[in-house]
Every structure is written in C-alpha cells, then in structure tokens.
Design a protein around this motif. Structure first.
Motif: not given
Length: 180
Positions: A43-62
């Motif tokens: 469950c933690l891995d799946k939640m983290g995966y969902g966060i990573g999928v969205r976080l990459i845009d913020d990472f690349l932008a900032h």
C-alpha cells in the motif's frame, strides 16, 4: 478560482515536522487496517508511486535540471537534487554493478523516521518508509526509465544506515515519428 491581479500565488509548503508526524499517523493507520506487513508495504509503495507520478512535474519545473545522459547521472540527480529539494537530505550514491545499472542511495539520516525509535517486534517485516521506493519508481517511470526500487538496509531494523537500491531495468525507447 482566479486570484486578484497583482497578487502573487502563495507557496503551499508544510513544515517538515508536520509532514513526518502525518506520515507516521498514516503508517500507523495502515498497520491497523492490514494484518500483514506485506500488505502495508504494498500500500505504501502504491501510494508513493502515485505521488512520484505527480511529483516529477513539480521537480522538473522547479529544479532547472538538464536531461540525464546515463543511469549514473540519474542516480546522482535523485540524491543531490530531488532528496535535497523534498526531504532536506543528500544521500550518498554508490554503483553496485559492473553493468552500471544498479545504484544505492545511502542515507545517514532519514527524516521520515525522526519520531520513530524502532519497529514493534510484531511488525519486523514492515518497511516503514516504503513510500520513498514508490515515489522514486513512479517519478522514474514518468521520464521513461523503468526501475526496481527496494530498501536494502533500514536503521529501524538495526542496520547502520538506510539504503535504497535502484536497479534500472531498461530504458524505454522514445517513440519518434520517422520522416519519410
């Protein structure tokens, strides 16, 4: 909802302590909801995966980073920029394969466990910070890098350091339209 002209958009940052406490409450609730540690870890891995999928845009932008040309550069970018940017720590990186596709991120200090002394004996196979593995895997997948990410060592389990292993599985081919 629009904002009034001339007003800057507020940055929505929360304190690290609040995040760590909230994360601890999340893990505690998952432990109540699931009997098996493997289910909590998943469950933690799946939640983290969902966060990573969205976080990459913020990472690349900032982060203003350039495209990485090798797995080694990618591992360094994760450690030196991403971990520093989001968790305030910089893990060391070591390559653990002759092929150059397996790396370890070694954290001397893991901020997610600031308020955790040790895991209860009945939760010995719990991977408390498995969310991080999912975040890394999800973010890498969004930049077309398939990877297996696992905890190799964990201070909460008595190890000297926390070590996250990243094995790059293959580089997805860019689908480029050929000019005819």
């Amino acid at each position: 909802m629009s904002r009034p002209p001339g007003r800057k958009q507020d940055s929505h940052k929360i304190s690290r302590e609040l995040f760590v406490l909230t994360y601890g409450a999340l893990v505690a609730q998952l432990c109540k909801d699931y009997e098996k540690d493997e289910d909590v870890n998943s469950c933690l891995d799946k939640m983290g995966y969902g966060i990573g999928v969205r976080l990459i845009d913020d990472f690349l932008a900032h982060s203003d980073v350039k495209r990485c040309r090798s797995y080694s550069e990618t591992a360094d970018m994760i450690a030196q920029v991403a971990f520093k940017m989001y968790l305030g720590v910089t893990p060391s990186v070591s390559c653990s394969s002759a092929a150059g596709n397996e790396f370890s991120l070694i954290l001397d200090k893991n901020p997610l466990v600031d308020f955790v002394e040790e895991l209860p004996a009945e939760r010995a196979s719990l991977c408390y910070c498995n969310l991080l593995c999912g975040v890394i895997r999800g973010a890498l997948e969004m930049v077309h890098l398939a990877a297996e990410v696992t905890f190799l060592q964990d201070r909460l389990k008595g190890d000297a350091v926390t070590e996250i292993g990243i094995t790059f599985l293959r580089k997805a081919e860019d689908k480029k339209a050929k000019k005819k």
